[in-house]
Scaffold this motif. Sequence first.
Motif, PDB file in Angstrom:
ATOM      1  N   VAL A   1     -38.640 -16.278   8.532  1.00  0.00           N
ATOM      2  CA  VAL A   1     -37.729 -17.435   8.524  1.00  0.00           C
ATOM      3  C   VAL A   1     -37.926 -18.209   9.835  1.00  0.00           C
ATOM      4  O   VAL A   1     -37.778 -17.634  10.926  1.00  0.00           O
ATOM      5  CB  VAL A   1     -36.259 -16.979   8.397  1.00  0.00           C
TER       6      VAL A   1
ATOM      7  N   THR B   1     -31.459 -20.064   6.291  1.00  0.00           N
ATOM      8  CA  THR B   1     -30.994 -18.694   6.011  1.00  0.00           C
ATOM      9  C   THR B   1     -31.421 -18.311   4.604  1.00  0.00           C
ATOM     10  O   THR B   1     -31.316 -19.125   3.673  1.00  0.00           O
ATOM     11  CB  THR B   1     -29.447 -18.612   6.046  1.00  0.00           C
ATOM     12  N   VAL B   2     -31.875 -17.068   4.483  1.00  0.00           N
ATOM     13  CA  VAL B   2     -32.225 -16.582   3.145  1.00  0.00           C
ATOM     14  C   VAL B   2     -31.350 -15.370   2.826  1.00  0.00           C
ATOM     15  O   VAL B   2     -31.080 -14.542   3.694  1.00  0.00           O
ATOM     16  CB  VAL B   2     -33.736 -16.244   3.055  1.00  0.00           C
TER      17      VAL B   2
ATOM     18  N   PRO C   1     -33.435 -17.256  11.388  1.00  0.00           N
ATOM     19  CA  PRO C   1     -34.670 -17.532  12.119  1.00  0.00           C
ATOM     20  C   PRO C   1     -35.175 -16.322  12.901  1.00  0.00           C
ATOM     21  O   PRO C   1     -34.404 -15.623  13.547  1.00  0.00           O
ATOM     22  CB  PRO C   1     -34.270 -18.669  13.061  1.00  0.00           C
TER      23      PRO C   1
ATOM     24  N   MET D   1     -32.691 -19.015  -0.966  1.00  0.00           N
ATOM     25  CA  MET D   1     -32.344 -19.710   0.276  1.00  0.00           C
ATOM     26  C   MET D   1     -30.842 -20.018   0.249  1.00  0.00           C
ATOM     27  O   MET D   1     -30.357 -20.675  -0.672  1.00  0.00           O
ATOM     28  CB  MET D   1     -33.131 -21.017   0.411  1.00  0.00           C
TER      29      MET D   1
ATOM     30  N   LEU E   1     -39.935 -21.716   5.949  1.00  0.00           N
ATOM     31  CA  LEU E   1     -40.409 -20.328   5.966  1.00  0.00           C
ATOM     32  C   LEU E   1     -41.873 -20.330   6.368  1.00  0.00           C
ATOM     33  O   LEU E   1     -42.618 -21.261   6.030  1.00  0.00           O
ATOM     34  CB  LEU E   1     -40.283 -19.701   4.574  1.00  0.00           C
TER      35      LEU E   1
END
Length: 348
Positions: free
Chosen positions: A66, A70-71, A86, A108, A114
Amino acid sequence: MNRHSVVPPSARATNALDAAHPGEMGTASLTADEYALFAEFATPRRVTAGERLFHRGDHGATMFVVAQGTVDLDFGDDLTAKSLGPGEFFGELALLIGDHARSAGAVMAEAGVLLVLQQAEFESLVERNPRMLAQFLRRTIMRVVLNEQSLIRRLRLRNEELQSALDHLHATTHQLNQTEELIRTDDLTGLYNRRGLTLHLQESRAIGMPASLGLLLVDCDRFKQVNDEHGHLAGDRVLQSVANILRSVAGPDDIPCRLGGDEFCLLITADQPEKVMRYADFIVSTTQGLLQVPQSPPHVCPVSVGACLIDPASDWNAWYAQADAALYRAKRLGGNRVEWQDGDPAHG
Ligand SMILES: Nc1nc2c(ncn2[C@@H]2O[C@H](COP(=O)(O)OP(=O)(O)OP(=O)(O)O)[C@@H](O)[C@H]2O)c(=O)[nH]1
């Protein structure tokens, strides 16, 4: 800035324990140096909020870092979900193993960028800085192992919870059985009560009634007098004695029951009037025998019995009416005797 021009993450101090904190799925952060190295070889990909990267179980061979956004990773069932920001990476097993079924789905949560690494890019990265990659792999393996241990711990815990839920269920079932038994049983005598008899008949009908049945309706004679002269407790003891006589003559498949007050019945498996009459005679003669030894207060009283063979296919009301007619005759003739259903002189 490297050739792919991605925003570097706020570098995290990363060591093996930081990478896989016990009790949660290990975090997966690159050090600042690693990030710079990965960013140099990876392909940046812009992603929008809500965009799905892959489903759990999808086969893949790419790893992601990342850079921005945000995932959310969802490990399915009731395993922990994780949010990565991140500097954190995921999907590394797919890259290292190749064609690996993803253990989590990835979506996501926030738009971002990404860094996507394929096999070929990863190999270039290994060539460029094998020492740093060895360190990265060591951490990755450590994280997998710690995650596995954490999973095993949680499974053990879940197992214990399930076991305790099962124990609880057993205890509740046992209590329910006991409660059901109590609901079916007459407090004073321990015989089936009317509800117990009704339930028993329902169950017997469900599994198949015996081909032939006999019914004895047993009623205490002048029982009110026992209560009036000796008190309610003495009356209770008399009822218990009558119950014991019924219990002692009943076979394992016969059902003695207190219908209420001073009225009892005994349902027996029988296809001959003689057998029914033997039971009835035993009951009456036993009370008569006990009364030969007078006690005060009395421990038993005379009884009247209406006896009959009944048709298992018809219902309780029909059976009761049949036996009650015989009992009524026994009472009218002075009690302390047995009357057969149709007044057959052979059994009168
Ligand atoms: N001690 C005691 N008495 C009860 C119980 N249940 C009902 N009884 C009493 O049993 C008596 C039954 O009276 P009746 O129906 O007139 O019966 P009986 O006196 O035997 O009269 P006959 O059957 O005509 O001989 C009543 O006085 C009720 O109060 C009980 O659990 N314990």
